[in-house]
Design an enzyme around this catalytic site. Structure first.
Site, short mmCIF file in Angstrom:
data_model
loop_
_atom_site.label_atom_id
_atom_site.label_comp_id
_atom_site.label_asym_id
_atom_site.label_seq_id
_atom_site.Cartn_x
_atom_site.Cartn_y
_atom_site.Cartn_z
CG ASP A 51 70.97 34.84 88.47
OD1 ASP A 51 71.38 35.84 89.09
OD2 ASP A 51 71.52 33.72 88.56
CE1 TYR A 101 73.69 45.17 101.62
CE2 TYR A 101 74.04 46.74 103.40
CZ TYR A 101 73.32 46.32 102.30
OH TYR A 101 72.25 47.07 101.86
CB ALA A 113 83.27 46.08 101.28
CE LYS A 144 73.51 47.22 98.48
NZ LYS A 144 72.69 47.30 97.24
#
Length: 252
Positions: free
Chosen positions: A64, A155, A157, A159
């Protein structure tokens, strides 16, 4: 003797690919192995890695990437298994779609934990080995990190943060010989959309609508991104701080 136009890919390099169970991560794994790399394949799904257990050029670990302790343990094991690390490919990531009025704080927090914190924690844990080998980091951003979007702003932001971390780390780590680059794929045929809770019909609609706005009028295949990741990780020694759009012209 003249200098070759194309540098040969170096065989025997050792590294970690996160999110190696599917999508771009799996395409990277297959391509890297075909070029003689030895890979620590990380994914949070043991089932996604089960077919790799009998190979001697792959070590699989259920990790994880949002858990620093899990990552630190896996990084130590990977470095010991391969007696060093030459590259890290941060492919593990998540997707979130929805307008500002509808997204929950918990969903946004989990997204940034996976896309931003995960990329940070993995790279940090493997940094001593990368410095020792003068290795390479390749992060996976997105075309929407470079061009504004309406339906998946958080999403985008997350990336965009990955893209800018790439540039900042390139400046920071360059003097130590570590190269840091990023790819920015456009919409790609992977399981990321359904993993985010979208139905098959919603995924199909999204990809069809996105394809209509792309100059090449189609979405990408994972291997089309994996080829550039392989170049950054296995071949190129002179590029750092690049965020490369691989999106059929979408970022234009």
């Amino acid at each position: 003797m003249s200098t070759p136009i194309l540098a040969p890919r170096r065989e025997g390099l050792r590294g970690v690919i996160t999110g190696a169970g599917s999508g771009i991560g799996r395409s990277c794994l297959e391509l890297f192995l075909a070029h003689g790399a030895r890979v620590d394949a990380w994914d949070r799904s043991p089932e996604a890695l089960a077919d790799l257990n009998d190979r001697d050029d792959v070590a699989t670990r259920v990790v994880d990437v949002t858990d620093p302790e899990s990552v630190a343990a896996a990084a130590a094991e990977a470095t010991e298994t391969w007696n060093g690390i030459d590259f890290v490919v941060n492919c593990a990531g998540g997707f979130l779609v929805g307008p500002l009025a509808e997204v929950s704080a918990d969903a946004v927090r989990k997204l940034f934990d996976l896309n931003v914190l995960g990329t940070t924690v993995v790279t940090q844990a493997l940094l001593p080995a990368l410095v020792a080998s003068k290795g390479a980091v390749v992060n996976v951003a997105s075309s929407v990190a470079l061009k504004a979007t309406v339906s998946n702003s958080h999403y985008a932001a997350s990336k965009a943060a990955v893209a800018h971390l790439t540039r900042c780390w390139a400046l920071e780590l360059g003097p130590q010989g570590v190269r840091v680059n990023s790819v920015a794929p456009g919409p790609t045929m992977t399981a990321i959309y359904q993993s985010a809770g979208m139905s098959a019909e919603q995924e199909s609609t999204l990809l069809r609508e996105r394809a209509a706005t792309i100059p090449l009028r189609r979405v990408g295949e994972p291997v089309e991104t994996a080829r550039w990741i392989a170049r950054f990780a296995l071949e190129d020694d002179w590029t750092t701080g690049t965020v490369l759009p691989i999106d059929g012209g979408m970022s234009l």
